[in-house]
Design a protein around this motif. Structure first.
Motif, short mmCIF file in Angstrom:
data_model
loop_
_atom_site.label_atom_id
_atom_site.label_comp_id
_atom_site.label_asym_id
_atom_site.label_seq_id
_atom_site.Cartn_x
_atom_site.Cartn_y
_atom_site.Cartn_z
N ILE A 73 15.99 64.06 -84.65
CA ILE A 73 15.30 64.59 -85.83
C ILE A 73 13.79 64.45 -85.66
CG2 ILE A 73 14.88 64.23 -88.30
CD1 ILE A 73 17.83 63.40 -88.53
N ALA A 92 14.57 64.66 -93.92
CA ALA A 92 15.86 64.57 -93.24
C ALA A 92 16.25 63.12 -92.98
CB ALA A 92 15.81 65.36 -91.92
N MET A 93 15.28 62.31 -92.50
CA MET A 93 15.59 60.91 -92.17
C MET A 93 15.77 60.06 -93.42
SD MET A 93 13.40 59.88 -88.79
CE MET A 93 11.80 60.29 -89.49
N GLN A 129 10.91 67.03 -91.69
CA GLN A 129 11.33 65.92 -90.85
C GLN A 129 11.49 64.61 -91.63
OE1 GLN A 129 8.46 63.76 -88.46
NE2 GLN A 129 9.51 64.50 -86.63
N GLY A 138 11.92 67.90 -84.91
CA GLY A 138 11.10 68.24 -86.07
C GLY A 138 9.63 68.35 -85.71
#
Length: 289
Positions: A250, A267-268, A264, A254
């Motif tokens: 990711i 997402a994490m 990015q 990203g």
């Protein structure tokens, strides 16, 4: 898909680096029930050793790895001793103490090494581009992927196939039972924190060309390691490995595409928030199998 190949390989290297760091953190939390917010500082010990001791020869690289690993391992053991008097006061007290230690050492490192990121050299024989699937890729990163994969396999074998590993796993599940076998859980705890610190220092020394030493390095490494630990199951080596690879992909994919850069962090940290919410409801166990 060809345009994503190199970033994907970079993600594997980044993810394996995060795994070596986060493995020590997840063992510290799973075995010692210790929330160590100074773990990123232990990584920086190894990274600064690589910058200052390594002059581009294999011997100096080996010496940097030895110095960084030993210094971080000693730091982990010292943290365990400092945390012993407050072991019964919960994670907040641990977080405050280790965060304070991290702040002090971060300031000392800036005073000693300066406020700028330091360059890191690698042996000339692998400091070159290597043809990989029709693309040029840094040779050191390919070498690091191989070494980090061996470290990951070795760590898994130690935890799952050795007597010491059986005591570690038993301490996670039932420390009172371990005490009845004549093994002091406190000794296991100190040993795990020292080993976790050594892993962080080893990752710092080997991974300095990927995440270089600087004033913000400790915070970045700690933040990403906490994401890996939460996603991986808080105590699970296998879960930490899968989570680290996912976070690495990711992060690099990203960063490689401008259209994805703004998504990015979501997402994490969005995934971490979901996992924490599910654990709070009891749909996920605190520690993965």
């Amino acid at each position: 898909m060809d345009a994503y190949l190199i970033p994907a390989v970079d993600g594997v290297a980044y993810g394996l680096l995060l795994f070596v760091v986060a493995a020590g953190l997840t063992l510290a939390f799973g075995v010692g029930d210790v929330l160590n917010l100074a773990h990123g500082t232990l990584f920086v010990f190894g990274a600064y050793a690589a910058a200052k001791v390594n002059d581009g020869t294999w011997l100096s690289l080996a010496l940097a790895v030895l110095v960084g690993t030993a210094a971080a391992g000693a730091g982990g053991a010292l943290l365990a001793l400092m945390l012993a008097p407050i072991s019964g006061r919960g994670h907040l007290a641990q977080a405050l103490l280790t965060f304070g230690v991290a702040l002090v050492f971060s300031r000392l490192l800036v005073l000693v090494f300066g406020p700028d990121d330091l360059p890191v050299v690698v042996p000339k024989s692998i400091d070159r581009a290597v043809d990989f699937a029709g693309h040029s890729y840094p040779g050191y990163r390919l070498a690091f992927i191989g070494v980090a994969a061996l470290i990951a396999v070795g760590l898994w074998l130690v935890v799952t196939r050795t007597r010491a590993g059986s005591f570690v796993r038993a301490t996670v599940d039932d420390r009172d039972m371990v005490a009845t076998l004549g093994v002091n859980p406190a000794t296991v705890r100190v040993s795990v924190l020292a080993a976790g610190g050594a892993l962080a220092g080893l990752a710092g020394a080997l991974g300095a060309p990927i995440i270089g030493p600087g004033p913000k390095t400790a915070d970045l490494v700690l933040l990403l390691s906490l994401v890996v630990v939460v996603l991986g199951g808080m105590g699970s080596i296998g879960g930490a490995f899968l989570a680290a690879i996912a976070v690495g992909e990711i992060h690099t994919l990203g960063a490689a595409k401008a259209d994805f850069q703004m998504f990015q962090p979501f997402a994490m940290f969005g995934a971490m928030a979901i996992v924490l919410a599910l654990r709070a409801t009891g749909l996920l166990s605190r520690r993965a199998a």
